[in-house]
Design a protein around this motif. Sequence first.
Motif, PDB file in Angstrom:
ATOM      1  N   ALA A 197       0.815  -1.237   0.047  1.00  0.00           N
ATOM      2  CA  ALA A 197      -0.099  -0.046   0.083  1.00  0.00           C
ATOM      3  C   ALA A 197       0.874   1.222  -0.030  1.00  0.00           C
ATOM      4  CB  ALA A 197      -0.825  -0.086   1.338  1.00  0.00           C
ATOM      5  N   LEU A 198       0.491   2.327  -0.659  1.00  0.00           N
ATOM      6  CA  LEU A 198       1.260   3.545  -0.571  1.00  0.00           C
ATOM      7  C   LEU A 198       0.758   4.785   0.087  1.00  0.00           C
ATOM      8  CD1 LEU A 198       1.240   2.615  -4.474  1.00  0.00           C
ATOM      9  CD2 LEU A 198       3.366   2.875  -3.221  1.00  0.00           C
ATOM     10  N   ASP A 199       1.651   5.914  -0.063  1.00  0.00           N
ATOM     11  CA  ASP A 199       1.335   7.057   0.599  1.00  0.00           C
ATOM     12  C   ASP A 199       0.012   7.448   0.340  1.00  0.00           C
ATOM     13  OD1 ASP A 199       2.336   9.179   2.553  1.00  0.00           O
ATOM     14  OD2 ASP A 199       2.013  10.174   0.550  1.00  0.00           O
ATOM     15  N   TYR A 200      -0.852   7.845   1.208  1.00  0.00           N
ATOM     16  CA  TYR A 200      -2.187   8.180   0.909  1.00  0.00           C
ATOM     17  C   TYR A 200      -2.099   9.636   0.187  1.00  0.00           C
ATOM     18  CZ  TYR A 200      -6.792  10.414   1.794  1.00  0.00           C
ATOM     19  OH  TYR A 200      -7.988  10.908   1.421  1.00  0.00           O
ATOM     20  N   TYR A 201      -1.473  10.518   0.673  1.00  0.00           N
ATOM     21  CA  TYR A 201      -1.265  11.945   0.389  1.00  0.00           C
ATOM     22  C   TYR A 201      -0.870  11.901  -1.094  1.00  0.00           C
ATOM     23  CZ  TYR A 201      -2.836  13.227   4.904  1.00  0.00           C
ATOM     24  OH  TYR A 201      -3.375  13.475   6.056  1.00  0.00           O
ATOM     25  N   GLN A 202       0.206  11.339  -1.355  1.00  0.00           N
ATOM     26  CA  GLN A 202       0.794  11.429  -2.665  1.00  0.00           C
ATOM     27  C   GLN A 202       0.005  10.857  -3.758  1.00  0.00           C
ATOM     28  OE1 GLN A 202       3.864  12.487  -3.422  1.00  0.00           O
ATOM     29  NE2 GLN A 202       5.162  12.129  -1.869  1.00  0.00           N
ATOM     30  N   TRP A 203      -0.844   9.674  -3.606  1.00  0.00           N
ATOM     31  CA  TRP A 203      -1.487   9.155  -4.489  1.00  0.00           C
ATOM     32  C   TRP A 203      -2.925  10.051  -4.537  1.00  0.00           C
ATOM     33  CZ3 TRP A 203      -0.233   5.717  -8.016  1.00  0.00           C
ATOM     34  CH2 TRP A 203       1.016   5.125  -7.817  1.00  0.00           C
ATOM     35  N   ALA A 204      -3.470  10.388  -3.377  1.00  0.00           N
ATOM     36  CA  ALA A 204      -4.643  11.310  -3.789  1.00  0.00           C
ATOM     37  C   ALA A 204      -4.412  12.621  -4.537  1.00  0.00           C
ATOM     38  CB  ALA A 204      -4.899  11.838  -2.290  1.00  0.00           C
ATOM     39  N   ALA A 205      -3.008  12.983  -4.310  1.00  0.00           N
ATOM     40  CA  ALA A 205      -2.797  14.146  -5.122  1.00  0.00           C
ATOM     41  C   ALA A 205      -2.599  14.048  -6.557  1.00  0.00           C
ATOM     42  CB  ALA A 205      -1.378  14.675  -4.804  1.00  0.00           C
ATOM     43  N   ALA A 215     -13.932   9.100  -7.878  1.00  0.00           N
ATOM     44  CA  ALA A 215     -14.222   7.935  -8.790  1.00  0.00           C
ATOM     45  C   ALA A 215     -13.454   6.647  -8.452  1.00  0.00           C
ATOM     46  CB  ALA A 215     -14.189   8.320 -10.278  1.00  0.00           C
ATOM     47  N   PHE A 216     -12.166   6.868  -8.187  1.00  0.00           N
ATOM     48  CA  PHE A 216     -11.261   5.953  -7.730  1.00  0.00           C
ATOM     49  C   PHE A 216     -11.788   5.302  -6.453  1.00  0.00           C
ATOM     50  CE2 PHE A 216      -7.734   4.145  -5.576  1.00  0.00           C
ATOM     51  CZ  PHE A 216      -7.153   3.244  -6.597  1.00  0.00           C
ATOM     52  N   ARG A 217     -12.098   6.057  -5.280  1.00  0.00           N
ATOM     53  CA  ARG A 217     -12.269   5.565  -4.230  1.00  0.00           C
ATOM     54  C   ARG A 217     -13.738   4.718  -4.393  1.00  0.00           C
ATOM     55  NH1 ARG A 217      -8.712   4.526  -0.858  1.00  0.00           N
ATOM     56  NH2 ARG A 217      -9.580   5.738   1.033  1.00  0.00           N
ATOM     57  N   ARG A 218     -14.611   5.057  -5.159  1.00  0.00           N
ATOM     58  CA  ARG A 218     -15.925   4.370  -5.351  1.00  0.00           C
ATOM     59  C   ARG A 218     -15.630   3.127  -5.882  1.00  0.00           C
ATOM     60  NH1 ARG A 218     -18.810   9.060  -5.857  1.00  0.00           N
ATOM     61  NH2 ARG A 218     -18.310   9.119  -8.153  1.00  0.00           N
ATOM     62  N   ASN A 219     -14.681   3.021  -6.917  1.00  0.00           N
ATOM     63  CA  ASN A 219     -14.424   1.805  -7.827  1.00  0.00           C
ATOM     64  C   ASN A 219     -13.445   0.754  -6.748  1.00  0.00           C
ATOM     65  OD1 ASN A 219     -15.332   1.140 -10.531  1.00  0.00           O
ATOM     66  ND2 ASN A 219     -15.033   3.507 -10.350  1.00  0.00           N
ATOM     67  N   TYR A 220     -12.533   1.418  -6.056  1.00  0.00           N
ATOM     68  CA  TYR A 220     -11.703   0.410  -5.410  1.00  0.00           C
ATOM     69  C   TYR A 220     -11.573   0.734  -3.952  1.00  0.00           C
ATOM     70  CZ  TYR A 220      -9.774  -0.009  -9.970  1.00  0.00           C
ATOM     71  OH  TYR A 220      -9.659  -0.095 -11.490  1.00  0.00           O
ATOM     72  N   HIS A 221     -12.109  -0.307  -3.223  1.00  0.00           N
ATOM     73  CA  HIS A 221     -12.251  -0.028  -1.776  1.00  0.00           C
ATOM     74  C   HIS A 221     -11.067  -0.117  -0.864  1.00  0.00           C
ATOM     75  CE1 HIS A 221     -16.325   0.485  -2.868  1.00  0.00           C
ATOM     76  NE2 HIS A 221     -16.396  -0.396  -3.515  1.00  0.00           N
ATOM     77  N   SER A 222      -9.998  -0.953  -1.510  1.00  0.00           N
ATOM     78  CA  SER A 222      -8.746  -1.094  -0.603  1.00  0.00           C
ATOM     79  C   SER A 222      -8.063   0.243  -0.327  1.00  0.00           C
ATOM     80  CB  SER A 222      -8.056  -2.256  -1.341  1.00  0.00           C
ATOM     81  OG  SER A 222      -7.543  -1.659  -2.654  1.00  0.00           O
ATOM     82  N   ALA A 223      -6.739  -0.078   0.123  1.00  0.00           N
ATOM     83  CA  ALA A 223      -5.940   0.970   0.184  1.00  0.00           C
ATOM     84  C   ALA A 223      -5.264   1.341  -1.278  1.00  0.00           C
ATOM     85  CB  ALA A 223      -4.827   0.621   1.093  1.00  0.00           C
ATOM     86  N   PHE A 224      -4.461   2.367  -1.404  1.00  0.00           N
ATOM     87  CA  PHE A 224      -4.218   2.586  -2.847  1.00  0.00           C
ATOM     88  C   PHE A 224      -2.741   1.695  -3.212  1.00  0.00           C
ATOM     89  CE2 PHE A 224      -5.406   6.949  -1.372  1.00  0.00           C
ATOM     90  CZ  PHE A 224      -6.239   7.073  -2.660  1.00  0.00           C
ATOM     91  N   MET A 225      -3.422   0.702  -4.274  1.00  0.00           N
ATOM     92  CA  MET A 225      -2.511  -0.232  -4.615  1.00  0.00           C
ATOM     93  C   MET A 225      -2.073   0.408  -6.010  1.00  0.00           C
ATOM     94  SD  MET A 225      -2.493  -2.468  -2.374  1.00  0.00           S
ATOM     95  CE  MET A 225      -1.865  -3.910  -2.695  1.00  0.00           C
TER      96      MET A 225
END
Lengths: 312, 481
Positions: A197-205, A215-225
């Motif tokens: 799993a990756l750094d939340y802030y970086q990926w969110a950015a 849209a990504f959050r709705r499609n993928y419920h896990s952490a940022f892979m």
Amino acid sequence: MLSRIADSMYWMARYLERAGETARLMEINLLYLVEAEEDMGEEDKWRPILQINSSEPLYIEQFGNGSISTSRVLQFISAGRNNPSSIRTCLRLFRENARVARDRISKEMWEAVNEIWMSFNERLKGPLSAERAGNLFVELRNQVARFNGLVASTMMRGEAYAFYQLGGCFERADMTVRTLDVKYHIILPDLSMVGSALDYYQWAALLKSLSGFEAFRRNYHSAFMPADVAEFVVLNRDFPRSIVFSVKHMGSALQIIGLENKDATGTAFANLSEMVGGTSQQIFDAGLHEYLESLLEKMSLVHGALAEEFFQ
Amino acid sequence: MYNAGMQGSKPRTPYHEFYADDFTPRDHYRLLWDHIRATGNNALEAKAHESQLALQAEGVTFTVYGESEEGIERIWPFDLIPRIITAPEWVKIESGLKQRVRALNLFLGDLYGDQKIIKDGVIPPELIYQGRDFRREIVGIVPPRGIYTHVSGIDIIRDEKGEFLILEDNLRTPSGVSYMIENRVIERRILPEFFNKYRVRRVEHYPSLLLAALRALSPRGAANAEIVLLTPGIYNSAYFEHTFLAKEMGVELAEGRDMVTVNDIVYLKTTTGLQRVDVIYRRIDDDFLDPLVFRSDSSLGIAGVINAWRAGNVAIVNAPGSGIADDKAVYPYVPDIIRYYLGQEPILNNVPTYQMTNVKDREYVFDNMERMVIKAVSESGGYGMLMGPSSTPALRKEFVDLVQENPRNYIAQPVVYLSRHVCYMDGELEARHLDLRPYVIYGDDIEVVPGGLTRVALRKGSLVVNSSQGGGSKDTWVLAE
């Protein structure tokens, strides 16, 4: 229609899209600076932006090594007159191409083109504080959206429109590929991390600069892979900033334009389409960076064929 | 020769079009005057501001050359007080212009044909043969319907007595007509109440008149005509006008590089291949029209277009070679040209003019330079010109040398104090000098659009109205009976 006008419609859309996408990228980067890691210097924060903007060498040439600072980069990317990819340059060329195609675009569009250029040219004159720049980026994104709304509601659905769509989709795909490539490298320096799993802030950015976070959050419920993000940004057929989405719409535009006797364009586009038809597994097998580079190459072949067969 | 009555010049007062004397407006301005006095300056200020915003939003601009790489694009300067021309005044202007354009077209047909006017000794041959705009290359070609100047924009001024005089014939690519229309659109939008008080004749049908004239020239018939407006491109000072006319007429706006000639037929390069062109309304000079025939370094034109024209496969508007008829050295002869071809006296007079090739005229001009305008014969737009009253001794010396070096290249006219009109300048109504450029279309018949472009010298006291030199404009109202 005239080849030269087709060329102008295509570039008009590309420059506007580039200005808007650059504004989005800058806006998100500014926001995340506020809370960035302490050990991250200004260099690290802004270098990727210069890379996505393809203007790092020019910047270094102009200001020297080790000179990357927030205020300079803001000025350079937003208002730099000799930066061919600055927002100001993009907007100037957007208007210039609109002037060339003046007799093909609606009155409403033309008035909006003028308004956008005049107001941003004025606002980009003084020194840009982070706060002023932030507001300006938001405003520009709104103006781009408004303009595309006018295009949708006032423009005849003929060839001129198709070339405009083609240019817009092309630029959007191009920006997405480059944003993904540059950011991915930074966030994921070591390939062994692909599975973690990756750094939340970086990926969110990253996702926010592509307007795809929610849209990504709705499609993928896990952490940022990493694989999920890549799959979403490259292959999701419903996400309007995904690469496959842009390519699909380039195809619809080409259908209106017609590909009779245009073999080079037909072949180049078929190759590009094929590349975005695979699975994320295939992409990771080839290596994401290699895959993205090869995508850019295919796109530049499409552009070359268009120039050869339509714009000359 | 033309200086009768010009000697003992005392200070003269320019004609004021708006005021009859210090306190009263002329009759046809009274309603307007009453209205302005009733609403007051604040209302005018708001209207002036509104008109600026409208022009800016619509991108009504012109380009000033030679300043920066991006070119300086200026908003078209517009003054909101309209200029009014009465019906009887217009009758005279209209008939005078029709007469002049008819005679000049006969003259051009003659020059590129039998040259009777030269053989009959009315025009000295060297005047024509030394003219830069006489095109030997096209002698013997008869353009469709024998018409050369389908579009003319003829500059008219009013002298101290209020008489309308012809200042210049513009027969090549006269510009400004789009501003005539834009001025009307803006005026009507911001000052509808003015229009309620007068019966103003309409001008917005100009593009449809032009289109009909262009269609009629098509070698493949009017119904199938593929018409192109040929522009030098977006950096040209009149590019706004080119797009305006192309849009209004619904014709293709093209540059020279968009076209090719194959077997004496001109084609457009389109995304679906070559497409034949029938009529070219060109907005570039003869010099640049065809690198194979005229200037070989031109990249603005279409190689081979003159041969296609000669073969009758394409019409060019205005016809190549028209420029010799508005050569400023030919200008003094236009009254004789009218008499020669039409057997009529000119309805509108010329401004008195001195020929620099005439020794006596030349000496007189050199002795009185401060009261003269000296013009290079083949320049336009206010370039290459000496305005005597505002000139420096050094500049006058420079022009003496220039004239002596090449007398054929210059003419001189006594400074005519152009008529004045009120303009709304920063909160005040002030007097400024102006001229008038009506537009004449030669299609099935000759038509003059009732109105024209009124150009105003915005600098106080200035007599130069060209927009490239700080000129502005007004909506021009020709009244119905």
